[in-house]
Design a protein around this motif. Structure first.
Motif, PDB file in Angstrom:
ATOM      1  N   ASP A 264       0.815  -1.210   0.000  1.00 29.24           N
ATOM      2  CA  ASP A 264       0.000   0.000   0.000  1.00 29.24           C
ATOM      3  C   ASP A 264       0.850   1.262   0.000  1.00 29.24           C
ATOM      4  O   ASP A 264       0.416   2.314  -0.472  1.00 29.24           O
ATOM      5  N   SER A 265       2.061   1.151   0.525  1.00 33.26           N
ATOM      6  CA  SER A 265       2.964   2.295   0.617  1.00 33.26           C
ATOM      7  C   SER A 265       4.160   2.095  -0.309  1.00 33.26           C
ATOM      8  O   SER A 265       4.934   1.146  -0.141  1.00 33.26           O
ATOM      9  N   TYR A 266       4.321   2.989  -1.279  1.00 32.13           N
ATOM     10  CA  TYR A 266       5.497   2.933  -2.159  1.00 32.13           C
ATOM     11  C   TYR A 266       6.777   3.079  -1.351  1.00 32.13           C
ATOM     12  O   TYR A 266       7.746   2.350  -1.558  1.00 32.13           O
ATOM     13  N   GLU A 267       6.777   4.018  -0.406  1.00 30.46           N
ATOM     14  CA  GLU A 267       7.982   4.275   0.370  1.00 30.46           C
ATOM     15  C   GLU A 267       8.405   3.043   1.165  1.00 30.46           C
ATOM     16  O   GLU A 267       9.602   2.737   1.271  1.00 30.46           O
ATOM     17  N   GLU A 268       7.425   2.310   1.705  1.00 30.27           N
ATOM     18  CA  GLU A 268       7.761   1.182   2.571  1.00 30.27           C
ATOM     19  C   GLU A 268       8.470   0.065   1.818  1.00 30.27           C
ATOM     20  O   GLU A 268       9.247  -0.688   2.420  1.00 30.27           O
ATOM     21  N   VAL A 269       8.251  -0.042   0.514  1.00 33.76           N
ATOM     22  CA  VAL A 269       8.963  -1.045  -0.274  1.00 33.76           C
ATOM     23  C   VAL A 269      10.469  -0.877  -0.086  1.00 33.76           C
ATOM     24  O   VAL A 269      11.207  -1.853   0.093  1.00 33.76           O
ATOM     25  N   PHE A 270      10.929   0.361  -0.086  1.00 33.60           N
ATOM     26  CA  PHE A 270      12.360   0.638  -0.009  1.00 33.60           C
ATOM     27  C   PHE A 270      12.825   0.809   1.431  1.00 33.60           C
ATOM     28  O   PHE A 270      13.966   0.477   1.754  1.00 33.60           O
ATOM     29  N   ILE A 271      11.925   1.281   2.285  1.00 34.44           N
ATOM     30  CA  ILE A 271      12.256   1.351   3.708  1.00 34.44           C
ATOM     31  C   ILE A 271      12.568  -0.043   4.237  1.00 34.44           C
ATOM     32  O   ILE A 271      13.488  -0.230   5.040  1.00 34.44           O
ATOM     33  N   ASN A 272      11.828  -1.046   3.770  1.00 31.12           N
ATOM     34  CA  ASN A 272      12.111  -2.418   4.184  1.00 31.12           C
ATOM     35  C   ASN A 272      13.529  -2.818   3.812  1.00 31.12           C
ATOM     36  O   ASN A 272      14.226  -3.475   4.597  1.00 31.12           O
ATOM     37  N   MET A 273      13.965  -2.466   2.610  1.00 29.25           N
ATOM     38  CA  MET A 273      15.328  -2.810   2.189  1.00 29.25           C
ATOM     39  C   MET A 273      16.361  -2.061   3.022  1.00 29.25           C
ATOM     40  O   MET A 273      17.424  -2.586   3.346  1.00 29.25           O
ATOM     41  N   ILE A 274      16.055  -0.816   3.366  1.00 27.65           N
ATOM     42  CA  ILE A 274      16.967  -0.009   4.178  1.00 27.65           C
ATOM     43  C   ILE A 274      17.002  -0.531   5.608  1.00 27.65           C
ATOM     44  O   ILE A 274      18.060  -0.556   6.249  1.00 27.65           O
ATOM     45  N   ARG A 275      15.871  -0.974   6.120  1.00 29.06           N
ATOM     46  CA  ARG A 275      15.782  -1.503   7.482  1.00 29.06           C
ATOM     47  C   ARG A 275      16.367  -2.900   7.615  1.00 29.06           C
ATOM     48  O   ARG A 275      16.496  -3.426   8.711  1.00 29.06           O
ATOM     49  N   ASP A 361       2.446  13.074  -6.711  1.00 30.31           N
ATOM     50  CA  ASP A 361       2.938  11.713  -6.910  1.00 30.31           C
ATOM     51  C   ASP A 361       3.885  11.367  -5.753  1.00 30.31           C
ATOM     52  O   ASP A 361       4.951  11.964  -5.612  1.00 30.31           O
ATOM     53  N   VAL A 362       3.505  10.402  -4.936  1.00 27.92           N
ATOM     54  CA  VAL A 362       4.335  10.052  -3.783  1.00 27.92           C
ATOM     55  C   VAL A 362       5.698   9.533  -4.215  1.00 27.92           C
ATOM     56  O   VAL A 362       6.680   9.624  -3.466  1.00 27.92           O
ATOM     57  N   ARG A 363       5.797   9.009  -5.413  1.00 31.80           N
ATOM     58  CA  ARG A 363       7.084   8.512  -5.909  1.00 31.80           C
ATOM     59  C   ARG A 363       8.033   9.666  -6.158  1.00 31.80           C
ATOM     60  O   ARG A 363       9.255   9.539  -5.960  1.00 31.80           O
ATOM     61  N   THR A 453      18.692   7.524   9.542  1.00 26.36           N
ATOM     62  CA  THR A 453      18.831   6.606  10.665  1.00 26.36           C
ATOM     63  C   THR A 453      17.500   6.231  11.297  1.00 26.36           C
ATOM     64  O   THR A 453      17.435   5.288  12.084  1.00 26.36           O
ATOM     65  N   VAL A 454      16.433   6.923  10.936  1.00 27.64           N
ATOM     66  CA  VAL A 454      15.115   6.490  11.384  1.00 27.64           C
ATOM     67  C   VAL A 454      14.752   5.155  10.737  1.00 27.64           C
ATOM     68  O   VAL A 454      13.933   4.405  11.257  1.00 27.64           O
ATOM     69  N   TYR A 455      15.408   4.828   9.624  1.00 23.32           N
ATOM     70  CA  TYR A 455      15.181   3.564   8.923  1.00 23.32           C
ATOM     71  C   TYR A 455      16.365   2.612   9.085  1.00 23.32           C
ATOM     72  O   TYR A 455      16.181   1.440   9.429  1.00 23.32           O
ATOM     73  N   GLU A 456      17.570   3.088   8.829  1.00 26.56           N
ATOM     74  CA  GLU A 456      18.759   2.235   8.880  1.00 26.56           C
ATOM     75  C   GLU A 456      19.308   2.195  10.296  1.00 26.56           C
ATOM     76  O   GLU A 456      19.245   3.178  11.016  1.00 26.56           O
ATOM     77  N   LYS A 457      19.875   1.073  10.663  1.00 26.79           N
ATOM     78  CA  LYS A 457      20.486   0.961  11.980  1.00 26.79           C
ATOM     79  C   LYS A 457      21.550   2.056  12.144  1.00 26.79           C
ATOM     80  O   LYS A 457      22.351   2.290  11.259  1.00 26.79           O
ATOM     81  N   GLN A 458      21.562   2.706  13.301  1.00 29.59           N
ATOM     82  CA  GLN A 458      22.511   3.794  13.544  1.00 29.59           C
ATOM     83  C   GLN A 458      23.939   3.273  13.510  1.00 29.59           C
ATOM     84  O   GLN A 458      24.256   2.264  14.150  1.00 29.59           O
ATOM     85  N   MET A 459      24.803   3.948  12.768  1.00 30.43           N
ATOM     86  CA  MET A 459      26.214   3.602  12.745  1.00 30.43           C
ATOM     87  C   MET A 459      26.963   4.450  13.768  1.00 30.43           C
ATOM     88  O   MET A 459      26.567   5.581  14.052  1.00 30.43           O
TER      89      MET A 459
END
Length: 610
Positions: A264-275, A361-363, A453-459
């Motif tokens: 349902d969320s375009y952004e979440e497709v890529f947030i999942n990969m980042i997370r 366009d959310v994209r 870093t809200v998505y990717e683990k903090q380095m």
């Protein structure tokens, strides 16, 4: 969601695959042990890791192939205008360019590993009762990967050697092999992939780390679409129209399986990969190249630079990395003005275009955000507030810790400016601002692979390698392939093709002009543009332009498509883009055969025009 797991096929085997030798015939044989080794399921998986492992190398989806070779198209460009290297993404490369040789040799390393694995597993005497799945599954996966690697080679280089038997290094006779014509390679790939489908996983539980039946069907549709393209010669007994028919058939097999859907969320497709997570609800991301660590230790290794080289720029002299809001990124790739126009000019209905401050366009908002993380500090700004009064205010924002909006003549591209210090005298207040979302639209970083870093683990320190995955096949692409293929085959879209386009656009939050769905030409143009809007920065556009027969034309157009107003661009970036794309010629439809390969394989000849 669940965190990525062991189906990435054995970290130790992938580590071994990372340290490749100079020739694809000289890879350490410990990666794919010989006959007699495969006497347990654990060892079958370990060996298969050596076949999958090349996907996760820096030479392929970690960097060289995914970014430098495949991602420099009319919608994405390399932006480091101080760089004078010979690079595929600058189109000034040659047969001696290291990146091209490394990608070539890594693909043939994968083919060699697949051949050795297949031959060894076919001879194993393992008791079927000791296996949780039929041994044919492992052979089918290796056969599929062998075909896929050949497809990437034929797509990028044209005529290449077809290697379907294990080589016996260092026998020099094994090196000498002439190229097989591209169209024959592609036909072999299609037949081989189709043959593996019955033996692959029926479920999608293990995707996107491993190949399932629907993944193979989607890739098969991609192969047939490329075969039907303008640059591939006719295949005897198989017309272009029939290839479009087969592409539509295999894409439809994925659709009717009901195993995948659009998130349902375009952004979440890529947030999942980042997370670093799998999507177990929609399974939109069907197949990914996976990256496991950040190279902070030998057991936390990765070859991925997704998010580091392509992402939102985040750099600073400050070293308190744990406080950064976006991990370190060079942000070397920008979306072009042509991409911006696909969203902003080519695809806004009259009522949407009437509001010049609203992105619909959310994209567009995700892929070309109005900010990165360069940092602002103690900047003086004079502007007219919403009441029209000229005021002078000060911005104080720690470098690389918060979103940095694109600016021009005191105008902002985004109203959401977080992290500003409001305690200082005459502090800037974002609420005062009438913002302009188009500012610097031609030089914005590719936001799809951001390292926020809200998505990717903090380095805890500067890290150039990431855990961010790269998609090889998404369900959205399958829908678009079906729509294109059936339109080309039938001369008009069917109802399913029309609904596929509507579905993708509904997810993007945009309206569809139904007149664009009414005839072959309008629908073809809409699908081509929709592929650009949906799949930007995913390494597919270049091959689309090539198979459509418009690669050189579109690249030149993108190079000269500079905005007339200064607020849209920076001359240093756009001049660099223009110079690089002016290099593009017909010879760039194919990559040159690497000089090092020609030096050892005397049966090969250099590609025409190189």
């Amino acid at each position: 969601m669940k965190i990525k797991r062991i189906y990435r096929l054995g970290t130790l085997a992938l580590l071994a695959a990372a340290f490749s030798a100079c020739s694809f015939l000289d890879t350490d044989p410990q990666i794919i042990p010989d006959e007699g080794y495969y006497n347990s399921e654990k060892k079958l998986i370990y060996g298969l890791a050596g076949v999958y492992g090349v996907l996760n190398s820096e030479a392929l989806y970690g960097h060289y192939y995914s970014l430098q070779i495949a991602n420099a198209d009319d919608l994405c460009y390399f932006n480091n205008y101080n760089n004078g290297e010979s690079r595929p993404d600058r189109y000034n490369h040659s047969a001696g360019t290291t990146v091209i040789y490394d990608a070539w040799s890594k693909l043939y390393e994968g083919i060699k590993n697949a051949n050795r694995y297949i031959e060894a597993v076919e001879k194993t005497n393992i008791d079927p009762e000791e296996l949780s799945v039929d041994i044919g599954l492992y052979i089918a996966e290796a056969r599929f990967l062998r075909a896929y690697y050949h497809f990437l080679l034929a797509q990028a280089w044209g005529d290449v050697p077809l290697r379907v038997k294990a080589t016996t290094s260092p026998n020099p006779n094994d090196v000498q092999m002439a190229a097989t014509p591209q169209e024959q390679i592609l036909k072999w790939c299609a037949d081989e992939i189709e043959a593996t489908i019955p033996d692959l996983y029926e479920t999608v539980e293990n995707t996107p780390s491993r190949v399932s039946q629907t993944v193979a069907q989607g890739i098969l549709a991609r192969v047939y679409l490329f075969m039907a393209g303008e640059t591939v010669k006719e295949i005897e007994g198989l017309s272009k129209k029939e290839m479009y028919n087969r592409a539509a058939y295999w894409a439809n097999q994925v659709i009717i399986s009901n195993k995948h859907d659009l998130n349902d969320s375009y952004e979440e497709v890529f947030i999942n990969m980042i997370r670093d997570q799998y999507d177990t609800q929609y399974h939109e991301s069907m197949w990914e190249a996976e990256f496991l660590g950040d190279r902070t230790s030998a057991t936390n290794w990765t070859n991925g630079r997704i998010g580091d080289l392509i992402g939102l720029r985040s750099q600073s002299g400050l070293t308190n990395y744990s406080e950064w809001a976006c991990n370190y990124s060079y942000g070397y790739y920008n979306g072009s003005y042509t991409l911006w126009q696909l969203y902003w000019t080519e695809d806004r209905t009259a009522d949407e275009a009437s509001d010049a401050t609203k992105i619909t366009d959310v994209r567009q908002e995700w892929n070309l955000p109005g900010y990165n993380f360069r940092g602002l500090n103690n900047q003086k700004i004079t502007y007219k507030n919403k009441e029209g009064v000229s005021v002078t205010r000060y911005l104080k924002q720690a470098q690389s810790m918060y979103k940095t909006p694109w600016l021009y003549n005191n105008g902002f591209a985004t109203p959401d400016i977080e992290g500003l210090d409001q305690t200082i005298a005459d502090a800037f207040d974002p609420a005062d601002l009438v913002y302009d979302p188009t500012i610097m639209c031609a030089i914005r970083n590719a936001g799809k692979w951001r390292r926020e870093t809200v998505y990717e683990k903090q380095m805890s320190a500067k890290s150039l390698y990431t855990t961010i995955n790269f998609p090889i096949l998404r369900y959205a692409d399958v829908l678009l392939m079906y729509a294109e293929a059936i339109n080309e085959y039938a001369g008009a879209p069917d109802d399913q093709a029309k609904e596929a386009i509507r579905k993708i656009r509904r997810r993007a939050g945009i309206k569809t002009d139904e007149s664009q769905l009414s005839d072959y030409r309008s629908f073809r143009d809409l699908v081509r543009n929709e592929r650009g809007r949906e799949l930007a920065f995913e390494g597919l556009r270049k091959w689309d332009l090539i198979r459509w027969g418009i690669f050189v034309e579109k690249m030149h157009n993108a190079g000269t498509n500079a905005p007339t107003e200064n607020k849209y661009h920076n001359v240093s970036y756009t001049n660099y883009l223009a110079a690089n794309y002016a290099n593009v010629a017909a010879r760039h439809i194919y990559l040159p055969i690497p000089t090092k390969e020609l030096a050892v394989n005397h049966a090969l000849k250099q590609n025409s025009l190189w």
